[in-house]
Design an enzyme around this catalytic site. Structure first.
Site, PDB file in Angstrom:
ATOM      1  N   ILE A   6      37.208  39.793  45.993  1.00  0.00           N
ATOM      2  CA  ILE A   6      38.590  40.629  46.693  1.00  0.00           C
ATOM      3  C   ILE A   6      37.360  41.119  46.525  1.00  0.00           C
ATOM      4  CG2 ILE A   6      39.957  40.362  44.893  1.00  0.00           C
ATOM      5  CD1 ILE A   6      38.978  42.601  42.671  1.00  0.00           C
ATOM      6  N   ASP A   7      37.856  42.121  48.066  1.00  0.00           N
ATOM      7  CA  ASP A   7      36.879  42.804  48.980  1.00  0.00           C
ATOM      8  C   ASP A   7      36.231  43.922  47.709  1.00  0.00           C
ATOM      9  OD1 ASP A   7      37.624  41.411  50.866  1.00  0.00           O
ATOM     10  OD2 ASP A   7      39.249  43.413  51.361  1.00  0.00           O
ATOM     11  N   ARG A   8      34.539  44.209  48.429  1.00  0.00           N
ATOM     12  CA  ARG A   8      33.978  45.152  47.914  1.00  0.00           C
ATOM     13  C   ARG A   8      34.417  46.294  47.610  1.00  0.00           C
ATOM     14  NH1 ARG A   8      27.803  47.263  50.159  1.00  0.00           N
ATOM     15  NH2 ARG A   8      27.479  48.198  48.339  1.00  0.00           N
TER      16      ARG A   8
END
Length: 324
Positions: free
Chosen positions: A144-146
């Protein structure tokens, strides 16, 4: 070869834990391999990872003498890391980790130590379950995105990685998200269906209304949970798993995520007091396997959920996170 008779303290306990004690230089990956190869027997019979010991049982280990000695030297990298992990579930095949917003999933050129994968590998190394020199390297099955929080699956074994990848591809792992979007949704529930494209040099995806060459379909099912002060709290179920899917699709229909300056508007976010970091959390996983999952069969039917989502608590303090 070495034989050990089990004493009362090990009665009813798992064979794998006994082998970790008996073979301090062997990692859990090596122990699993010895079991698969039939090099460990209990009372003369072949044993496996599910074997439970009883008092006076005899464990025969047909392995090299070096595994019975204490490990000579700690790994200089993984032994010094202090793993900062929130573990929601763990067994001998997988770990389900709750990633905080701001933490990257994988090491890159800018960060080698403070990543979710590095923390998880250091944790397994320090437990004695993984040897970075000889074992399969534990790997993340999803990312998942940062600046997105939520649940990430880590496979401890090659078999678990293959099996989990297959189940994710066939949508037998249900992924639920919570998000806050700007504005009031026209319908209390619905389906977002678009096509996404992304060029290698681009950091954003482009949302299309129809299928065009090179595009990939993106499907998100949403349900409104609450609305107030120009914001809407939604639960989303992924129908596909495309890059930036939820963020891009909601922005495309005029409801960008709170705090998302990449797909939304910085000025709009400033008015709410959230200037960076999208209000998005992969908060629930449900394992709903239709067929045999091999080493992952024990996960079938399991639901794991993040208990506390900070942006929900901040903007919708009286909302109770829904149960499945």
């Amino acid at each position: 070869m070495k034989s050990i008779q089990v004493d009362r303290s090990w009665d009813g306990r798992r064979l794998t834990r006994f082998l970790q004690k008996a073979m301090p230089s062997a990692t859990m990956g090596q122990i699993r391999r010895f079991l698969r190869l039939g090099r460990v027997k209990v009372d003369g019979k072949r044993a496996d990872e599910e074997t439970v010991l009883h008092e006076s049982a005899v464990v025969d280990m047909y392995v090299e003498d070096e595994f019975f000695a204490e490990a000579e030297r700690a790994d200089p990298f993984y032994s010094k890391i202090r793993p900062k992990l929130t573990i929601l579930y763990e067994d001998e095949q997988v770990m389900l980790l709750s990633k905080r917003a701001g933490l990257v999933c994988h090491p890159d050129e800018g960060e080698k130590v403070h990543t979710l994968l590095t923390y998880a590998q250091a944790y397994l190394y320090q437990k004695g379950e993984w040897n970075p020199k000889t074992d399969f390297a534990p790997a993340l099955c999803n990312r998942i995105d940062r600046f997105t929080a939520g649940i990430v699956i880590l496979a401890k074994t090659q078999e678990a990685l293959r099996a989990m990848d297959a189940k994710i591809r066939t949508h037998e792992v249900q992924k639920y998200y919570l998000c806050i979007v700007h504005g009031r949704m026209k319908y209390p529930e619905g389906t977002l269906r678009h096509w996404l494209t992304k060029k290698p040099e681009q950091k954003k995806v482009t949302v299309l209304r129809k299928n065009e060459p090179g595009s990939k379909e993106a499907v998100t099912y949403y349900q409104v949970i609450d609305e107030r002060d120009g914001l809407t709290l939604c639960e989303c179920l992924l129908g596909t798993g495309r890059t930036h899917q939820i963020r891009a699709q909601f922005a495309a229909i005029g409801h960008p995520l709170l705090g998302d300056n990449q797909y939304g508007q910085a000025k709009l976010n400033e008015k709410t007091g959230r200037v960076s970091g999208q209000a998005l959390c992969a908060y629930r996983l449900i394992f709903d396997f239709e067929g045999d999952a091999g080493c992952l069969n024990g996960l079938n039917g399991l639901m794991v959920q993040v208990k506390d989502v900070p942006f929900v608590r901040e903007y919708f303090p009286d909302v109770v996170i829904p149960a499945p």
